[in-house]
Scaffold this active site. Sequence first.
Site, PDB file in Angstrom:
ATOM      1  N   VAL A 288      50.964 -23.832 -26.949  1.00  0.00           N
ATOM      2  CA  VAL A 288      49.677 -24.324 -27.440  1.00  0.00           C
ATOM      3  C   VAL A 288      48.510 -23.586 -26.765  1.00  0.00           C
ATOM      4  O   VAL A 288      47.664 -22.983 -27.438  1.00  0.00           O
ATOM      5  CB  VAL A 288      49.550 -25.855 -27.216  1.00  0.00           C
ATOM      6  CG1 VAL A 288      48.172 -26.345 -27.626  1.00  0.00           C
ATOM      7  CG2 VAL A 288      50.633 -26.592 -27.991  1.00  0.00           C
TER       8      VAL A 288
ATOM      9  N   GLY B 150      47.160 -23.922 -18.599  1.00  0.00           N
ATOM     10  CA  GLY B 150      48.433 -23.843 -19.313  1.00  0.00           C
ATOM     11  C   GLY B 150      48.294 -22.963 -20.536  1.00  0.00           C
ATOM     12  O   GLY B 150      47.520 -23.248 -21.445  1.00  0.00           O
TER      13      GLY B 150
ATOM     14  N   GLY C  74      50.973 -21.822 -22.557  1.00  0.00           N
ATOM     15  CA  GLY C  74      52.254 -21.764 -23.257  1.00  0.00           C
ATOM     16  C   GLY C  74      52.036 -21.682 -24.754  1.00  0.00           C
ATOM     17  O   GLY C  74      51.077 -21.055 -25.240  1.00  0.00           O
TER      18      GLY C  74
ATOM     19  N   LYS D 155      59.614 -44.217 -32.887  1.00  0.00           N
ATOM     20  CA  LYS D 155      60.130 -43.260 -31.896  1.00  0.00           C
ATOM     21  C   LYS D 155      61.603 -43.546 -31.647  1.00  0.00           C
ATOM     22  O   LYS D 155      62.027 -44.706 -31.637  1.00  0.00           O
ATOM     23  CB  LYS D 155      59.354 -43.433 -30.579  1.00  0.00           C
ATOM     24  CG  LYS D 155      59.453 -42.239 -29.669  1.00  0.00           C
ATOM     25  CD  LYS D 155      58.507 -41.136 -30.049  1.00  0.00           C
ATOM     26  CE  LYS D 155      58.755 -39.886 -29.243  1.00  0.00           C
ATOM     27  NZ  LYS D 155      57.847 -38.796 -29.616  1.00  0.00           N
TER      28      LYS D 155
HETATM   29  P1  NAD Z   1      54.806 -24.908 -23.187  1.00  0.00           P
HETATM   30  O1  NAD Z   1      55.952 -25.282 -22.306  1.00  0.00           O
HETATM   31  O2  NAD Z   1      54.988 -23.830 -24.192  1.00  0.00           O
HETATM   32  O3  NAD Z   1      53.547 -24.517 -22.295  1.00  0.00           O
HETATM   33  C1  NAD Z   1      53.143 -25.224 -21.180  1.00  0.00           C
HETATM   34  C2  NAD Z   1      52.555 -24.197 -20.208  1.00  0.00           C
HETATM   35  O4  NAD Z   1      51.967 -24.890 -19.107  1.00  0.00           O
HETATM   36  C3  NAD Z   1      53.605 -23.250 -19.627  1.00  0.00           C
HETATM   37  O5  NAD Z   1      53.146 -21.920 -19.745  1.00  0.00           O
HETATM   38  C4  NAD Z   1      53.714 -23.679 -18.166  1.00  0.00           C
HETATM   39  O6  NAD Z   1      54.031 -22.594 -17.301  1.00  0.00           O
HETATM   40  C5  NAD Z   1      52.314 -24.196 -17.921  1.00  0.00           C
HETATM   41  N1  NAD Z   1      52.172 -25.137 -16.803  1.00  0.00           N
HETATM   42  C6  NAD Z   1      53.024 -26.097 -16.390  1.00  0.00           C
HETATM   43  N2  NAD Z   1      52.513 -26.752 -15.334  1.00  0.00           N
HETATM   44  C7  NAD Z   1      51.301 -26.200 -15.088  1.00  0.00           C
HETATM   45  C8  NAD Z   1      50.273 -26.454 -14.135  1.00  0.00           C
HETATM   46  N3  NAD Z   1      50.405 -27.397 -13.202  1.00  0.00           N
HETATM   47  N4  NAD Z   1      49.161 -25.708 -14.188  1.00  0.00           N
HETATM   48  C9  NAD Z   1      49.000 -24.729 -15.122  1.00  0.00           C
HETATM   49  N5  NAD Z   1      49.966 -24.444 -16.031  1.00  0.00           N
HETATM   50  C10 NAD Z   1      51.083 -25.168 -16.017  1.00  0.00           C
HETATM   51  O7  NAD Z   1      54.358 -26.290 -23.866  1.00  0.00           O
HETATM   52  P2  NAD Z   1      53.430 -26.449 -25.151  1.00  0.00           P
HETATM   53  O8  NAD Z   1      54.289 -26.655 -26.348  1.00  0.00           O
HETATM   54  O9  NAD Z   1      52.385 -25.404 -25.143  1.00  0.00           O
HETATM   55  O10 NAD Z   1      52.775 -27.875 -24.842  1.00  0.00           O
HETATM   56  C11 NAD Z   1      51.683 -27.986 -23.932  1.00  0.00           C
HETATM   57  C12 NAD Z   1      51.169 -29.423 -23.951  1.00  0.00           C
HETATM   58  O11 NAD Z   1      50.782 -29.773 -25.280  1.00  0.00           O
HETATM   59  C13 NAD Z   1      52.198 -30.477 -23.537  1.00  0.00           C
HETATM   60  O12 NAD Z   1      51.520 -31.532 -22.885  1.00  0.00           O
HETATM   61  C14 NAD Z   1      52.743 -30.958 -24.874  1.00  0.00           C
HETATM   62  O13 NAD Z   1      53.258 -32.265 -24.760  1.00  0.00           O
HETATM   63  C15 NAD Z   1      51.488 -30.932 -25.705  1.00  0.00           C
HETATM   64  N6  NAD Z   1      51.719 -30.843 -27.147  1.00  0.00           N
HETATM   65  C16 NAD Z   1      52.394 -29.784 -27.681  1.00  0.00           C
HETATM   66  C17 NAD Z   1      52.578 -29.722 -29.060  1.00  0.00           C
HETATM   67  C18 NAD Z   1      53.298 -28.544 -29.700  1.00  0.00           C
HETATM   68  O14 NAD Z   1      53.236 -28.436 -30.922  1.00  0.00           O
HETATM   69  N7  NAD Z   1      53.936 -27.662 -28.955  1.00  0.00           N
HETATM   70  C19 NAD Z   1      52.087 -30.746 -29.893  1.00  0.00           C
HETATM   71  C20 NAD Z   1      51.361 -31.805 -29.324  1.00  0.00           C
HETATM   72  C21 NAD Z   1      51.199 -31.836 -27.952  1.00  0.00           C
END
Ligand code: NAD
Length: 350
Positions: free
Chosen positions: A187, A183, A185, A81
């Site tokens: 994912v 959530g 977003g 990292k």
């Molecule tokens: P993102 O920012 O696109 O989506 C996150 C969503 O969660 C947003 O829509 C936000 O409004 C919502 N949110 C935030 N706080 C909230 C709450 N208290 N209650 C309900 N909704 C809430 O992020 P993402 O890329 O979708 O990632 C989501 C999770 O997955 C994170 O923990 C990230 O670390 C993990 N992750 C993502 C990836 C990837 O490829 N994007 C890979 C591995 C892990």
Amino acid sequence: MTAIWDLPDFDAHESVHMFDDPDSGLRAVIAVHSTHLGPAAGGTRFWHYADSGAAITDALRLSRGMSYKNAMAGLPLGGGKGVVLAPAHRRKTPEMLHAFGRAIESLGGRYVTAEDVGMSDADMVEISAETRHVAGLPVADSAAAGGDPGPFTARGVYLGIKAAARYRLGANTMAGIHVAVQGIGSVGGGVARLLAADGAKLTIADIDAAKAQALADETGAQLADLNTIMTLKADIFSPNALGAVLNRDSIDALNVSIVAGGANNQMATAGDAQRLFDRGIIYAPDYVINAGGIINVGLEYLGNATAQDVHDRIDIIPQRLTAIWDESKADKLPAAIVADRMAQRLIGRG
Ligand code: NAD
């Protein structure tokens, strides 16, 4: 002062590198936990830390996590990292990124970077001017590995949810299976769409109410408020927003038999794995089910991979999860602990 070797997160790191480039203002840490399976791969975080000790601790903790994640994804990559210490003004300059690229290059390929919190694909392009040991670059060809990891992560989480439903509920189809998605977003939204296409019953919650309403209109999902999504009576709870949502109180209040979602670091404390297990809830370890993104970036770095190759490897996530659940049942140990144990065996530290 505590020496790095004595920090609780040191965990026999192969090497920890500290960089200081006065001309650009770059201060960075690169932690190489393990190169047992291949070059240590893991994204770089750009973050303002209270002090440099906090940056080192973060690099160590995240780097070990990448060893486990890459090993469980079946990638020929170790774990590492990068952490760039954001200055007080939090501005990131091209000069800093170039200096960081030279820092990576100086390790001769023992460490490979990609984006993490605070870094974008454009930043990876800057870094790539100085080193080829970088992935997560924009891709022009949608048939090639690489590009936005979100849809790949979502696909892995969706397959993991289906595997859990089969394992715990004996369900051969997701039709009518009730999934509470926290959530929606990159994912969570992708997971919800894939589940909706299978006829699953969905309830969703997001702090962005307009986005949640739009997805509900698109998929027919019910909306829940932020406080009730984790206590809802459903089959599966899928956390896809924040980390540390599983704690003593929230686990007590869960009304599901499966927890499977893409959020990183879902457990608030080490004891929470046991709490879930004691409640008889099947848990999909986060770094195993959410590996789609790293599989995408990893194959991009290893070269000559197509998006289909990425999908083929993501398709293995359910098998890995099933092996964890079998071992968890046989050894009466929480799935999260079994996953760490398997990962340690894979990196030669069993
Ligand atoms: P993102 O920012 O696109 O989506 C996150 C969503 O969660 C947003 O829509 C936000 O409004 C919502 N949110 C935030 N706080 C909230 C709450 N208290 N209650 C309900 N909704 C809430 O992020 P993402 O890329 O979708 O990632 C989501 C999770 O997955 C994170 O923990 C990230 O670390 C993990 N992750 C993502 C990836 C990837 O490829 N994007 C890979 C591995 C892990």
